[in-house]
Motif scaffolding. Structure first.
Motif, PDB file in Angstrom:
ATOM      1  N   LEU A 133       0.830  -1.208   0.000  1.00 42.30           N
ATOM      2  CA  LEU A 133       0.000   0.000   0.000  1.00 42.30           C
ATOM      3  C   LEU A 133       0.866   1.261   0.000  1.00 42.30           C
ATOM      4  O   LEU A 133       0.617   2.205  -0.756  1.00 42.30           O
ATOM      5  N   TYR A 134       1.905   1.272   0.848  1.00 41.92           N
ATOM      6  CA  TYR A 134       2.818   2.417   0.893  1.00 41.92           C
ATOM      7  C   TYR A 134       3.552   2.576  -0.435  1.00 41.92           C
ATOM      8  O   TYR A 134       3.678   3.692  -0.971  1.00 41.92           O
ATOM      9  N   ALA A 135       4.031   1.451  -0.974  1.00 46.45           N
ATOM     10  CA  ALA A 135       4.765   1.487  -2.243  1.00 46.45           C
ATOM     11  C   ALA A 135       3.870   1.971  -3.382  1.00 46.45           C
ATOM     12  O   ALA A 135       4.307   2.745  -4.240  1.00 46.45           O
ATOM     13  N   SER A 136       2.604   1.533  -3.369  1.00 47.93           N
ATOM     14  CA  SER A 136       1.654   1.945  -4.408  1.00 47.93           C
ATOM     15  C   SER A 136       1.406   3.451  -4.365  1.00 47.93           C
ATOM     16  O   SER A 136       1.275   4.102  -5.410  1.00 47.93           O
ATOM     17  N   PHE A 137       1.357   4.002  -3.167  1.00 48.14           N
ATOM     18  CA  PHE A 137       1.155   5.442  -3.002  1.00 48.14           C
ATOM     19  C   PHE A 137       2.281   6.228  -3.685  1.00 48.14           C
ATOM     20  O   PHE A 137       2.032   7.140  -4.485  1.00 48.14           O
ATOM     21  N   GLY A 274      10.751   8.951 -12.252  1.00 45.82           N
ATOM     22  CA  GLY A 274      11.411   7.652 -12.345  1.00 45.82           C
ATOM     23  C   GLY A 274      12.237   7.338 -11.126  1.00 45.82           C
ATOM     24  O   GLY A 274      12.270   6.191 -10.651  1.00 45.82           O
ATOM     25  N   SER A 275      12.910   8.343 -10.595  1.00 46.79           N
ATOM     26  CA  SER A 275      13.727   8.148  -9.381  1.00 46.79           C
ATOM     27  C   SER A 275      12.859   7.736  -8.202  1.00 46.79           C
ATOM     28  O   SER A 275      13.234   6.859  -7.411  1.00 46.79           O
ATOM     29  N   ILE A 276      11.672   8.362  -8.086  1.00 38.41           N
ATOM     30  CA  ILE A 276      10.736   8.020  -7.002  1.00 38.41           C
ATOM     31  C   ILE A 276      10.284   6.568  -7.141  1.00 38.41           C
ATOM     32  O   ILE A 276      10.265   5.802  -6.165  1.00 38.41           O
ATOM     33  N   ILE A 277       9.933   6.173  -8.376  1.00 41.13           N
ATOM     34  CA  ILE A 277       9.447   4.809  -8.627  1.00 41.13           C
ATOM     35  C   ILE A 277      10.541   3.780  -8.382  1.00 41.13           C
ATOM     36  O   ILE A 277      10.326   2.769  -7.696  1.00 41.13           O
ATOM     37  N   ILE A 278      11.732   4.018  -8.927  1.00 39.57           N
ATOM     38  CA  ILE A 278      12.846   3.067  -8.777  1.00 39.57           C
ATOM     39  C   ILE A 278      13.243   2.911  -7.316  1.00 39.57           C
ATOM     40  O   ILE A 278      13.445   1.798  -6.816  1.00 39.57           O
ATOM     41  N   LEU A 279      13.328   4.040  -6.607  1.00 41.47           N
ATOM     42  CA  LEU A 279      13.678   3.998  -5.184  1.00 41.47           C
ATOM     43  C   LEU A 279      12.616   3.244  -4.389  1.00 41.47           C
ATOM     44  O   LEU A 279      12.933   2.436  -3.498  1.00 41.47           O
ATOM     45  N   THR A 280      11.356   3.470  -4.729  1.00 39.27           N
ATOM     46  CA  THR A 280      10.240   2.778  -4.071  1.00 39.27           C
ATOM     47  C   THR A 280      10.331   1.275  -4.299  1.00 39.27           C
ATOM     48  O   THR A 280      10.166   0.475  -3.358  1.00 39.27           O
ATOM     49  N   LEU A 281      10.597   0.878  -5.547  1.00 37.92           N
ATOM     50  CA  LEU A 281      10.695  -0.543  -5.881  1.00 37.92           C
ATOM     51  C   LEU A 281      11.872  -1.214  -5.172  1.00 37.92           C
ATOM     52  O   LEU A 281      11.760  -2.354  -4.707  1.00 37.92           O
ATOM     53  N   ILE A 282      12.991  -0.520  -5.090  1.00 38.51           N
ATOM     54  CA  ILE A 282      14.170  -1.064  -4.404  1.00 38.51           C
ATOM     55  C   ILE A 282      13.881  -1.277  -2.920  1.00 38.51           C
ATOM     56  O   ILE A 282      14.142  -2.351  -2.364  1.00 38.51           O
ATOM     57  N   ILE A 283      13.329  -0.243  -2.272  1.00 42.49           N
ATOM     58  CA  ILE A 283      13.018  -0.333  -0.840  1.00 42.49           C
ATOM     59  C   ILE A 283      11.998  -1.439  -0.574  1.00 42.49           C
ATOM     60  O   ILE A 283      12.154  -2.239   0.358  1.00 42.49           O
ATOM     61  N   ASN A 284      10.950  -1.509  -1.415  1.00 44.16           N
ATOM     62  CA  ASN A 284       9.907  -2.519  -1.233  1.00 44.16           C
ATOM     63  C   ASN A 284      10.462  -3.930  -1.409  1.00 44.16           C
ATOM     64  O   ASN A 284      10.162  -4.839  -0.628  1.00 44.16           O
ATOM     65  N   SER A 285      11.311  -4.132  -2.442  1.00 41.71           N
ATOM     66  CA  SER A 285      11.893  -5.448  -2.695  1.00 41.71           C
ATOM     67  C   SER A 285      12.834  -5.875  -1.573  1.00 41.71           C
ATOM     68  O   SER A 285      12.812  -7.035  -1.133  1.00 41.71           O
ATOM     69  N   LEU A 286      13.670  -4.937  -1.102  1.00 39.72           N
ATOM     70  CA  LEU A 286      14.593  -5.245  -0.017  1.00 39.72           C
ATOM     71  C   LEU A 286      13.849  -5.565   1.278  1.00 39.72           C
ATOM     72  O   LEU A 286      14.225  -6.473   2.023  1.00 39.72           O
ATOM     73  N   TYR A 287      12.771  -4.815   1.528  1.00 40.95           N
ATOM     74  CA  TYR A 287      11.948  -5.060   2.720  1.00 40.95           C
ATOM     75  C   TYR A 287      11.309  -6.447   2.649  1.00 40.95           C
ATOM     76  O   TYR A 287      11.303  -7.199   3.636  1.00 40.95           O
ATOM     77  N   THR A 288      10.782  -6.795   1.462  1.00 40.67           N
ATOM     78  CA  THR A 288      10.142  -8.105   1.275  1.00 40.67           C
ATOM     79  C   THR A 288      11.149  -9.234   1.436  1.00 40.67           C
ATOM     80  O   THR A 288      10.854 -10.266   2.048  1.00 40.67           O
ATOM     81  N   LEU A 289      12.355  -9.039   0.876  1.00 38.38           N
ATOM     82  CA  LEU A 289      13.405 -10.040   1.001  1.00 38.38           C
ATOM     83  C   LEU A 289      13.792 -10.268   2.465  1.00 38.38           C
ATOM     84  O   LEU A 289      13.973 -11.408   2.903  1.00 38.38           O
TER      85      LEU A 289
END
Length: 295
Positions: A133-137, A274-289
């Motif tokens: 939800l946070y990442a989607s925002f 793009g920077s916002i999206i890429i940073l969001t995806l990196i943080i979300n993926s690392l958190y999930t991992l």
């Protein structure tokens, strides 16, 4: 020691990371190849579909006689629906690359994993975690910034095509996750047929010169098929979160290829969004991992 020996001695996780990374790196060249051609997106799609089907048909010839028959026994309706959505998604992707900057397209497409979570929630009421939800925002904030760009390089039309491509791909990804017995090779072959059929009816003229034909042929027979085989094999050994994180290789490399060879420079809005999206995806993926490791 040969490369094959080195790969065989790797751990499954290292093998998965290497194969998937290499596959995504090769796949990142596709946008450049599309951009290089001077034919319409429908003509490109028509011939690409033929070569994708030919590539898969060559692979299917080495399978057992009942392989194709058995593949259609389970979820054949969803198999056809999935193939059609993937075909239309491909047409939108090709049209988007030809209409707007490659950076816009791949950044918008990089949100597919988060869109898949939203679509899974809508279709199957699958629970969404707080981090999604946070990442989607933040993802939608990044998309808003990219879509608000009125510069000629980043046309709103191309951005819409990229978004439609992402949504259709996400729906097909959700169906694949739901119906795991769907055969991926048959699916790719059917998507090739669907791609050619749809493009045939939408195109007024299917004439193509030798140069453009060679580009499409190399993409359909080599780049697309080989990269997806590598990604498919690599994904068997690593988690979905790791795959999502590695997909950022394409998001970063595709604009670099186009910048090097065609001098296409993304707009400031694309850089910011793009920077916002890429940073969001990196943080979300690392958190999930990290969460997966704890479990």
């Amino acid at each position: 020691m040969s490369n094959i020996s080195i790969i065989s001695t790797m751990s499954n996780n290292a093998k998965g990371l290497m194969l998937t990374s290499l596959g995504i790196f090769i796949m990142s060249v596709e946008s450049l190849m599309i951009k290089y051609t001077t034919i319409s997106s429908f003509v490109f799609s028509f011939y690409l579909g033929i070569f994708i089907f030919a590539s898969m048909l060559g692979s299917l010839m080495f399978k057992k006689k009942n392989y194709v028959k058995n593949a259609f026994k389970s979820s054949y309706i969803f198999l056809i629906a999935c193939a059609t959505m993937m075909a239309v998604s491909n047409i939108f992707f090709i049209t988007a690359v030809k209409t707007t900057s490659v950076a816009n397209v791949v950044i918008i497409f990089s949100t597919a994993a988060l869109f898949s979570s939203l679509i899974a929630f809508i279709l199957y009421k699958e629970k969404m975690s707080k981090n999604i939800l946070y990442a989607s925002f933040f993802m939608f904030i990044g998309l808003f910034i990219i879509f608000s760009d009125e510069l000629s390089l980043g046309s709103i039309e191309g951005n819409i095509y990229a978004l439609l491509c992402t949504i259709l791909f996400s729906v097909s990804f959700v169906l694949l996750a739901k119906y795991k017995k769907m055969d991926r090779m048959i699916l790719t072959a059917l998507s090739g047929i669907a791609l050619s059929m749809i493009a045939y009816f939408l195109s007024d003229n299917l004439k193509i010169d030798t140069t453009n034909l060679l580009i499409v042929m190399s993409m359909g027979l080599v780049i697309s098929s080989f990269s997806r085989v590598l990604i498919g094999n690599g994904a068997k050994y690593i988690s979905a979160s790791e795959v999502s994180l590695l997909m950022l290789i394409e998001t970063i490399m595709a604009p670099i290829w186009v910048w090097i060879f065609l001098n296409e420079i993304p707009s400031s809005n694309t850089f910011i969004g793009g920077s916002i999206i890429i940073l969001t995806l990196i943080i979300n993926s690392l958190y999930t991992l990290k969460k997966e490791e704890i479990v």
